[in-house]
Design an enzyme around this catalytic site. Structure first.
Site, PDB file in Angstrom:
ATOM      1  N   SER A  66     142.375  33.070  52.745  1.00  0.00           N
ATOM      2  CA  SER A  66     141.147  32.309  53.017  1.00  0.00           C
ATOM      3  C   SER A  66     139.938  33.177  53.333  1.00  0.00           C
ATOM      4  CB  SER A  66     141.381  31.320  54.165  1.00  0.00           C
ATOM      5  OG  SER A  66     142.109  30.208  53.711  1.00  0.00           O
ATOM      6  N   TYR A 194     141.399  30.201  41.738  1.00  0.00           N
ATOM      7  CA  TYR A 194     141.448  30.139  43.202  1.00  0.00           C
ATOM      8  C   TYR A 194     142.643  30.912  43.760  1.00  0.00           C
ATOM      9  CZ  TYR A 194     141.503  28.105  47.904  1.00  0.00           C
ATOM     10  OH  TYR A 194     141.500  27.932  49.266  1.00  0.00           O
ATOM     11  N   TYR A 246     139.695  28.215  61.296  1.00  0.00           N
ATOM     12  CA  TYR A 246     140.281  26.890  61.102  1.00  0.00           C
ATOM     13  C   TYR A 246     139.921  25.990  62.282  1.00  0.00           C
ATOM     14  CZ  TYR A 246     142.919  29.525  57.584  1.00  0.00           C
ATOM     15  OH  TYR A 246     143.274  30.324  56.537  1.00  0.00           O
ATOM     16  N   VAL A 264     145.915  33.073  55.831  1.00  0.00           N
ATOM     17  CA  VAL A 264     147.321  32.828  56.177  1.00  0.00           C
ATOM     18  C   VAL A 264     148.236  34.000  55.834  1.00  0.00           C
ATOM     19  CG1 VAL A 264     147.148  30.318  56.116  1.00  0.00           C
ATOM     20  CG2 VAL A 264     147.770  31.567  54.033  1.00  0.00           C
TER      21      VAL A 264
END
Length: 310
Positions: A66, A194, A246, A264
């Site tokens: 991310s 992605y 997050y 992650v």
């Protein structure tokens, strides 16, 4: 802000924070990430022009996951400008998990709340200009190469395939957004790009350099090049503060107070405005997807050296 020196302090903080790894677990829902050693913890702190201090296994490679959302947001903003980007994705934090579909169903218009959750990041990646997946990925990698002065950085094909093969929830997010006009392109092509952007592979020094350029108004200190416009780095740092960790972002801001983005894989990138770039890798995660030991290390670092921006 006190000056850092490469001394026993940083090694001691790593050893102390590493003890918290036992309270987390690796992201085994992506099979390739599940192979990581949960006891790993390393940090690099970059101060510009080749000045870097480090502790732990800093040459170990890991994927951005991310954290790549920060880079693609910069590319999309440079491609289209703020008005277009934020017509497709919002600017507000969310208390929901990063992969939740809930807000898409209840918001009118049905667009993702921010670019740091999966739905928002997919919408942003969809905006990147290019005639093919390879061209778009090349533009993302090109910016990373300019930020780090390391043209050898690429993506890990094995991790990308592992993510693509298990991307069922992200497919659901894409199809929902396609139904509501947030994205228009092929869902499979978007997911291919992605997962490759998430699988871009770096080490802690590379990550600290990425953080440094964002922290210092978009300029690479080694080349002197303005690789990201100043106003875009300000937008990015704001999202890192409000959404970067997050749904732990608020607590992290209070306890640590450093603009940061996690992934992650267990990576955390920190960008101390007009100061340091920080790269951390500790793959044991808490239940919100953040590195347990990495967050503890950043908390200790911020407390000891008075790094909070607040």
């Amino acid at each position: 802000m006190e000056d850092f020196s490469f001394n026993e302090d940083l090694n001691e903080m790593v050893l102390e924070a590493k003890k918290y790894s036992k309270y987390g677990s690796v992201a085994d829902y992506i099979p390739a990430l599940g192979e990581a050693n949960p006891e790993t913890l390393s940090i690099a702190i970059y101060r510009g022009k080749g000045d870097c201090i480090a502790a732990g296994g800093i040459y170990e490679k890991f994927t951005l996951q991310s954290i790549s959302k920060v880079i693609t947001l910069a590319v999309a903003l440079m491609d289209h400008g703020e008005d277009y980007v934020f017509s497709k994705v919002g600017m507000e934090p969310t208390g929901d998990p990063f992969n939740s579909i809930a807000k898409l169903e209840t918001n009118i218009p049905s667009k993702p709340l921010n670019p740091m959750i999966n739905a928002g990041a997919l919408a942003v990646t969809n905006m990147i200009i290019g005639q093919s997946i390879d061209e778009k990925l090349g533009r993302i990698l090109g910016l990373i190469h300019e930020m780090t002065s390391n043209s050898e950085i690429t993506f890990c094909e094995r991790v990308a395939k592992s993510e693509l093969d298990t991307a069922f929830l992200n497919r659901s997010l894409c199809y929902f957004m396609k139904q509501h006009g947030v994205i228009q392109s092929s869902v499979e092509d978007l997911l291919d790009l992605y997962t490759k952007q998430c699988a871009i592979q770096v080490d802690c020094t590379d990550l600290a350099k990425l953080g440094y350029v964002i922290a210092n108004e978009g300029r690479n200190p080694e080349t002197g090049r303005q690789v990201i416009p100043l106003h875009i780095t300000r937008i990015i740092k704001t999202f890192m503060v409000t959404c970067g960790m997050y749904n732990s972002s608020g607590e992290f801001a209070i306890r640590v107070g450093i603009p940061a983005k996690s992934g992650v894989s267990g990576a955390i990138m920190g960008s101390l405005p007009h100061g340091l770039g920080i790269g951390i890798y500790g793959p044991a995660l808490d239940d919100r997807g953040n590195s347990v030991a990495g967050m503890k290390l950043l908390e200790s670092l911020s407390s000891r050296y008075n790094l909070s921006i607040f």
